[in-house]
Design a protein around this motif. Sequence first.
Motif, PDB file in Angstrom:
ATOM      1  N   TYR A 203       0.861  -1.187   0.000  1.00 30.67           N
ATOM      2  CA  TYR A 203       0.000   0.000   0.000  1.00 30.67           C
ATOM      3  C   TYR A 203       0.892   1.230   0.000  1.00 30.67           C
ATOM      4  N   ILE A 204       0.652   2.146  -0.948  1.00 30.47           N
ATOM      5  CA  ILE A 204       1.387   3.412  -1.009  1.00 30.47           C
ATOM      6  C   ILE A 204       0.389   4.565  -1.077  1.00 30.47           C
ATOM      7  N   ARG A 205       0.563   5.518  -0.190  1.00 32.30           N
ATOM      8  CA  ARG A 205      -0.269   6.717  -0.208  1.00 32.30           C
ATOM      9  C   ARG A 205       0.563   7.897  -0.697  1.00 32.30           C
ATOM     10  N   ILE A 206       0.081   8.562  -1.732  1.00 30.25           N
ATOM     11  CA  ILE A 206       0.733   9.781  -2.230  1.00 30.25           C
ATOM     12  C   ILE A 206      -0.195  10.942  -1.875  1.00 30.25           C
ATOM     13  N   SER A 207       0.257  11.800  -0.964  1.00 27.12           N
ATOM     14  CA  SER A 207      -0.623  12.850  -0.443  1.00 27.12           C
ATOM     15  C   SER A 207      -0.614  14.108  -1.294  1.00 27.12           C
ATOM     16  N   ASN A 208       0.495  14.349  -2.025  1.00 24.14           N
ATOM     17  CA  ASN A 208       0.557  15.454  -2.979  1.00 24.14           C
ATOM     18  C   ASN A 208       1.772  15.233  -3.872  1.00 24.14           C
ATOM     19  N   PHE A 209       1.947  16.065  -4.872  1.00 24.66           N
ATOM     20  CA  PHE A 209       3.061  15.906  -5.801  1.00 24.66           C
ATOM     21  C   PHE A 209       4.020  17.077  -5.626  1.00 24.66           C
ATOM     22  N   GLN A 210       5.122  16.804  -4.937  1.00 24.29           N
ATOM     23  CA  GLN A 210       6.118  17.838  -4.658  1.00 24.29           C
ATOM     24  C   GLN A 210       7.456  17.435  -5.269  1.00 24.29           C
ATOM     25  N   ASP A 211       8.485  18.219  -5.001  1.00 19.56           N
ATOM     26  CA  ASP A 211       9.778  18.049  -5.661  1.00 19.56           C
ATOM     27  C   ASP A 211      10.336  16.629  -5.607  1.00 19.56           C
ATOM     28  N   ASN A 247       5.342  17.933 -13.498  1.00 25.88           N
ATOM     29  CA  ASN A 247       6.432  17.034 -13.885  1.00 25.88           C
ATOM     30  C   ASN A 247       6.493  15.793 -13.006  1.00 25.88           C
ATOM     31  N   GLN A 248       6.103  15.944 -11.731  1.00 24.00           N
ATOM     32  CA  GLN A 248       6.102  14.794 -10.833  1.00 24.00           C
ATOM     33  C   GLN A 248       4.974  13.820 -11.170  1.00 24.00           C
ATOM     34  N   ALA A 249       3.824  14.357 -11.556  1.00 26.40           N
ATOM     35  CA  ALA A 249       2.717  13.488 -11.970  1.00 26.40           C
ATOM     36  C   ALA A 249       3.106  12.682 -13.205  1.00 26.40           C
ATOM     37  N   ILE A 250       3.816  13.326 -14.124  1.00 30.32           N
ATOM     38  CA  ILE A 250       4.262  12.652 -15.350  1.00 30.32           C
ATOM     39  C   ILE A 250       5.293  11.574 -15.018  1.00 30.32           C
ATOM     40  N   GLU A 251       6.252  11.898 -14.152  1.00 30.20           N
ATOM     41  CA  GLU A 251       7.296  10.940 -13.799  1.00 30.20           C
ATOM     42  C   GLU A 251       6.737   9.751 -13.018  1.00 30.20           C
ATOM     43  N   VAL A 252       5.765   9.999 -12.135  1.00 26.51           N
ATOM     44  CA  VAL A 252       5.126   8.911 -11.388  1.00 26.51           C
ATOM     45  C   VAL A 252       4.408   7.973 -12.357  1.00 26.51           C
ATOM     46  N   SER A 253       3.660   8.545 -13.294  1.00 24.52           N
ATOM     47  CA  SER A 253       2.961   7.725 -14.296  1.00 24.52           C
ATOM     48  C   SER A 253       3.967   6.923 -15.123  1.00 24.52           C
ATOM     49  N   ASP A 254       5.099   7.562 -15.428  1.00 24.32           N
ATOM     50  CA  ASP A 254       6.108   6.953 -16.283  1.00 24.32           C
ATOM     51  C   ASP A 254       6.743   5.719 -15.646  1.00 24.32           C
ATOM     52  N   LEU A 255       6.675   5.607 -14.319  1.00 21.79           N
ATOM     53  CA  LEU A 255       7.206   4.434 -13.633  1.00 21.79           C
ATOM     54  C   LEU A 255       6.440   3.170 -14.010  1.00 21.79           C
ATOM     55  N   PHE A 256       5.164   3.352 -14.366  1.00 21.86           N
ATOM     56  CA  PHE A 256       4.294   2.187 -14.593  1.00 21.86           C
ATOM     57  C   PHE A 256       3.834   2.040 -16.044  1.00 21.86           C
ATOM     58  N   VAL A 257       4.031   3.086 -16.856  1.00 24.04           N
ATOM     59  CA  VAL A 257       3.622   3.043 -18.259  1.00 24.04           C
ATOM     60  C   VAL A 257       4.873   2.936 -19.125  1.00 24.04           C
ATOM     61  N   GLU A 258       4.933   1.931 -19.986  1.00 22.13           N
ATOM     62  CA  GLU A 258       6.141   1.661 -20.774  1.00 22.13           C
ATOM     63  C   GLU A 258       6.253   2.516 -22.035  1.00 22.13           C
ATOM     64  N   ILE A 303      -4.204  13.190 -13.387  1.00 24.77           N
ATOM     65  CA  ILE A 303      -3.336  12.862 -14.522  1.00 24.77           C
ATOM     66  C   ILE A 303      -2.814  11.435 -14.369  1.00 24.77           C
ATOM     67  N   VAL A 304      -2.350  11.102 -13.159  1.00 23.41           N
ATOM     68  CA  VAL A 304      -1.820   9.761 -12.902  1.00 23.41           C
ATOM     69  C   VAL A 304      -2.917   8.709 -13.064  1.00 23.41           C
ATOM     70  N   ALA A 305      -4.068   8.951 -12.431  1.00 18.18           N
ATOM     71  CA  ALA A 305      -5.170   7.989 -12.515  1.00 18.18           C
ATOM     72  C   ALA A 305      -5.632   7.806 -13.957  1.00 18.18           C
ATOM     73  N   GLY A 306      -5.735   8.898 -14.706  1.00 20.29           N
ATOM     74  CA  GLY A 306      -6.185   8.833 -16.095  1.00 20.29           C
ATOM     75  C   GLY A 306      -5.209   8.087 -16.984  1.00 20.29           C
ATOM     76  N   ALA A 307      -3.907   8.315 -16.773  1.00 15.58           N
ATOM     77  CA  ALA A 307      -2.886   7.653 -17.583  1.00 15.58           C
ATOM     78  C   ALA A 307      -2.883   6.146 -17.329  1.00 15.58           C
ATOM     79  N   LEU A 308      -2.913   5.755 -16.059  1.00 10.07           N
ATOM     80  CA  LEU A 308      -2.886   4.331 -15.726  1.00 10.07           C
ATOM     81  C   LEU A 308      -4.178   3.632 -16.157  1.00 10.07           C
ATOM     82  N   GLN A 309      -5.285   4.361 -16.108  1.00  3.93           N
ATOM     83  CA  GLN A 309      -6.564   3.784 -16.533  1.00  3.93           C
ATOM     84  C   GLN A 309      -6.589   3.583 -18.050  1.00  3.93           C
TER      85      GLN A 309
END
Length: 455
Positions: A203-211, A247-258, A303-309
């Motif tokens: 379980y991972i909780r991301i509370s906001n997207f910071q540096d 940029n953090q939302a994009i990088e987080v999504s990029d961890l799981f999208v090839e 953005i993250v939820a939409g990309a992974l979905q």
Amino acid sequence: MSYISKRHGKLCLAIISIILFCVIGSGFYRDISAGDKETYKGLKMFADVIDLVEKNYVDEVDAKELIQKAIQGMVSSLDPHSQLLPPEAFEELQIDTKGEFGGIGIVITMQKGLLTVISPIEGTPAHKAGVKAGDIIVKVDGEYTKDMMLWEAVKKMRGPQGESVIITIVREGLAEPVDFNLVRDIIPIESVRYMSLQPGYGYIRISNFQDNTTSDLRAALKKLESSKVSLKGLIIDLRDNPGGLLNQAIEVSDLFVEQGDIVSIKGRQTKHTKIFKAHADINKHDYPIVVLINGGSASASEIVAGALQDHKRALILGTTSFGKGSVQTVETLKDGYGLRFTIARYYTPSGRSIQAQGIVPDIEVKYELMTDEKDKEDRILKEKDLKNHLDAEPFSDKKKLNEAGKDKKDTQDLNQTTTETRYGPLDPESLHSDSQVMRALDILKSYHIFSEIRG
């Protein structure tokens, strides 16, 4: 009056000069001249009003302050996220992308002109003193908060560690307002927290997207993936995550999208239109994922939820997200002021607009504590409820624009941005009593069981 006095004319020119200076200072130039009749007429009327008020109002007025308020009113009429930022507001805008700040530890919003507590953060001065969700803060150090700008209230409650602040709250069930004398402490902003719910299920909780969100997420994944039992499934909790850095939302999504698109932004100007692509990651995170969202999940979290979905990389569970699918920029003006305004809309990889629509979960599950009453999530205001909100798509003609306007709710302009998000430590007992978390865990376990049956 059909003529302009010399003094009046000078004032008109001065105001035009001020506006031109501000616009040029932001890096954008538009030639305002007598040839642009409507603009010129509007500026003349503005000068007329300033002159009449300055000369005849019952009390003395500050012309500079009047002009600032006029600009604020003009910009805020565009949409709920555009505003003129005084110098102090710049500091508050940057704080949530950093590691910590001095404060009392509460999540707040401005609702119908009232400063309302969404929740106290566990372990902070406010939480220890007994401040509760739903409390209305009517005063800060004796100053009334009604109709105060949210950033002003935030600034008054934040401050150096060890200094005290008195907040006066009104609470349902209490006959009189109550004062809380709180000593400020350092409020850490840990955007990523994690734990193992059961062997093999993280379980991972991301509370906001910071540096440092992406680097912290990588570290959390490494810990979960290196446990004795291999990771069979992961829950990513984006509930009540108000967003943060793109940029953090994009990088987080990029961890799981090839490969493929992660998000696109489209504005009226070509320079404000861009597509962000995924890149193959060295470390494969190829286990099933369930992402939790709710009405408090906004902007970067959408953005993250939409990309992974859209990439079928995760199953989205919970309730429809907030629907803030617009992009803001901040430009520098004279004397330390800034102008935050909307330049584009977000679109998911499949081309869906997030704006005023939100991300609809694959499986709708309302929040419920298994030992308590249901959450009041239905009452959460979303982007579509905000006055002057942008529509999902730009309209090409006035007729469509007018028709769309008829459907908009005439609600007060509410600022849904919270001062602090879910920064408190994880509580295993609460998570195991959380209906959405437990449903997500059941789905992951079922997936693993079916995979074994098929395999």
